[in-house]
Design an enzyme around this catalytic site. Structure first.
Site, short mmCIF file in Angstrom:
data_model
loop_
_atom_site.label_atom_id
_atom_site.label_comp_id
_atom_site.label_asym_id
_atom_site.label_seq_id
_atom_site.Cartn_x
_atom_site.Cartn_y
_atom_site.Cartn_z
N CYS A 2 11.46 8.13 16.11
CA CYS A 2 11.29 6.74 16.45
C CYS A 2 12.57 6.16 17.02
O CYS A 2 13.58 6.85 17.17
CB CYS A 2 10.88 5.95 15.20
SG CYS A 2 9.50 6.67 14.29
N LEU A 51 7.17 6.91 17.15
CA LEU A 51 6.54 8.12 17.69
C LEU A 51 5.91 8.80 16.49
O LEU A 51 6.61 9.36 15.65
CB LEU A 51 7.58 9.02 18.36
CG LEU A 51 7.07 10.36 18.91
CD1 LEU A 51 6.04 10.15 20.00
CD2 LEU A 51 8.22 11.21 19.41
#
Length: 612
Positions: A2, A51
């Site tokens: 992320c 993500l």
């Protein structure tokens, strides 16, 4: 994987600053294309782009926990590969979990152990925790610095983010680059804590930064220590294999498609072979990807550091381990496209100076992302096992300098020539590197009874594992995450790093070659051709049209002599370079021109103030 961003201010109400928090968070969109979340309280504001890799529905962030003393909130980037064991340990201590994500394990771990949760994590991670009861922000980064994390002190708090761009999106952060930033740019040494942008800091590897009304405090929870190695050769080889098997098994855990990066060299081939064997246990086939350039394999020309082309070896390994393999072929038009270079510069937030290697990595990762979300890489094996040519170079072994720089100009050219004489004088890179080297080796511990030769090799190894590896990991992280691809690096597992670092050089080279331990530990998994292949670095294009495209771009820059980049970049040098008739076919001859064009494009994108 992320992207995180945030702001702590003890003198203002950040609930009124949502627009700025949104702007900071949205700069991380490429790192986290799946979800977006923000959270703000009076003195803390956190942003997250996700993500999704583990527990797709349950790992949303920012993630919080209510305690009798107040709320604790985290934004987390990375993977904790031992989160399953930690979750069971925390359950035994009375913690209850509502998700299957590693983020919640880290959050609950902080509630149980405080900042010491870092000591218990195995993985690549960079995260922030706002502890409302303590009125403090805690920033924690993994031991090897696989995941980036930056912060920018303000008069009443701090800004932070996975990348400088998140911090630069806040009006409090100035777009200034000073002399030390430029020195780092041209020196390739990655000084711990330095962040290129003036006023900005990077959380050091294996460190915790705490921000409270009392100020900013930093402490190190892990560093590379010298220990005696007592295992014999057979035991050492067996232990390396045991560690590799465990590391890869942990790093294959994913709720999304994963693959391996396969160059056909020993490092990536070993990772691919181990992954293939482990996935076969559950009936899966490993996917593998390689990079190549149009016409490069058929028309390959050997040079001093690249004795052969990768593709034939990659194909042989793919057949050997029965992987589902695909070549990603980069064409010259995309490779030389200034827009692609712009994506890379935006990902790096600085004109990093790796030229066509950076752009081809970006194109490789972008294409892989169409098929997989997670990739396993052989990155950092050379640093761990001593794979570079210069490890065995007598000149390097005797030099009081960063080992990769001793013959740097011979292989890659001198890209400082792009600077004006005044800029070169102001930077004084020779003195900077000399002082930096002295500081870098000062804290290395010598083993009692260690010979002078082993001591020199220990210093070389230590410098690679604490300085040079950071250059490569930063490049890998930025270019991969710019495409939303998570790249995992098994060779950076701290257990392996500690074990091999303390193995004597005589054991690391017991067969008279580089990476003896890795070769022996995986000898039963790979074809003989790969086991005997000479070391070759990441490939570079040999297409003359790429060099010609660079010249055309440089001519366009010269047509604008008033461009501010010429305060730093030598106009006369660039003019001579463009008029030069010799082909720019090699990495060494192109490096300076690539650097010059990167500087100009970066200047257009960031409008920096340069303070020399």
């Amino acid at each position: 994987m992320c992207g995180i961003a945030g702001w702590v201010s003890f003198d203002r109400d950040l609930r009124q600053e949502q627009a700025i928090l949104d702007a900071m968070t949205d700069t991380m969109a490429a790192r986290g294309p799946d979800e977006r979340g923000t959270w703000a309280d009076e003195h803390a504001a956190l942003g997250h782009r996700r993500l999704a890799i583990i527990d797709l529905p349950g790992g949303r962030q920012p993630m919080s926990a209510e305690t009798p003393r107040g709320k604790v909130v985290t934004v987390y980037s990375g993977e904790a590969y031992n989160f399953v064991e930690l979750r069971e340990e925390l359950r035994a201590r009375g913690h209850r979990f509502t998700t299957k994500s590693d983020t919640e394990v880290v959050l609950r771990g902080y509630l149980e152990w405080g900042e010491a949760v870092a000591d218990r994590l195995n993985g690549m991670y960079a995260f922030a925790i706002w502890d409302a009861a303590e009125r403090k922000l805690v920033l924690i980064r993994d031991r090897m610095g696989v995941k980036p994390l930056y912060y920018y002190p303000t008069p009443d708090g701090v800004l932070f983010g996975s990348e400088p761009k998140a911090i630069l999106a806040n009006p409090l952060a100035k777009h200034v680059v000073g002399a030390d930033g430029l020195r780092e740019l041209f020196a390739f040494v990655k000084t711990p804590g330095d962040a290129f942008w003036q006023g900005m800091r990077e959380v050091k590897t294996g460190s915790v930064v705490t921000v409270s009304p009392a100020g900013i405090r930093e402490h190190t929870y892990w560093r590379l220590r010298t220990q005696e190695h007592t295992d014999d050769q057979a035991t050492t080889v067996a232990r390396v294999r045991e560690l590799l098997e465990d590391i890869v098994r942990r790093q294959l855990i994913s709720d999304v498609p994963r693959c391996t990066l396969l160059s056909g060299g020993l490092d990536s081939s070993a990772m691919t072979a181990i992954a293939a064997g482990q996935l076969a246990e559950s009936g899966e086939v490993v996917r593998s990807f390689s990079v190549d350039f149009e016409g490069r394999t058929d028309g390959f020309v050997a040079d001093t550091i690249r004795p052969d082309a990768d593709t034939p070896f990659a194909h042989e390994v793919a057949r050997w381990v029965r992987s589902d393999h695909q070549d990603i072929v980069v064409d010259a038009a995309h490779h030389a496209d200034p827009a692609i270079r712009g994506h890379v510069l935006r990902a790096r937030d600085m004109p990093a100076g790796n030229g066509d290697i950076d752009t081809s990595l970006y194109l490789l990762f972008r294409e892989i992302r169409r098929h997989s979300t997670v990739a396993i890489s052989g990155e950092s094996a050379d640093e761990v096992f001593g794979g570079y040519l210069w490890f065995r170079d007598p000149l390097v072994q005797q030099a009081d300098m960063f080992p990769w720089l001793v013959r740097w100009a011979e292989y890659f050219g001198d890209d400082t020539q792009v600077l004006t004489p005044a800029a070169r004088k102001a930077l004084d890179l020779e003195a900077y590197l000399r002082d930096n080297y002295a500081g870098a080796v000062a804290g290395i511990e010598r083993l009692g009874g260690e010979s002078d030769f082993e001591w020199r090799q220990r210093k070389i190894s230590h410098l690679h594992l604490t300085r040079w590896v950071r250059v490569l990991l930063d490049r890998k992280d930025r270019t991969s995450m710019a495409t939303g691809l998570e790249v995992r690096v098994p060779f950076c597992d701290h257990r392996l790093v500690e074990y091999v670092y303390n193995t004597p050089w005589s054991l690391k080279t017991f067969d008279g070659r580089e990476k003896s331990l890795l070769r022996a530990a995986t000898a039963d998994l790979l074809p003989r051709s790969v086991l005997q292949r000479k070391k070759a670095p990441y490939p570079s294009t040999q297409d003359p049209t790429y060099a010609q495209a660079l010249r055309e771009e440089a001519r366009a820059l010269l047509a604008n002599p008033g461009h501010r980049v010429f305060d730093l970049l030598s106009y006369s040098w660039l003019k001579n370079c463009v008029s030069e008739q010799a082909p720019l076919a090699t990495l060494a001859s192109r490096a300076a021109l690539e650097r010059a064009l990167d500087l100009a494009l970066w200047w257009d994108m960031y409008s920096p103030e340069v303070a020399l």
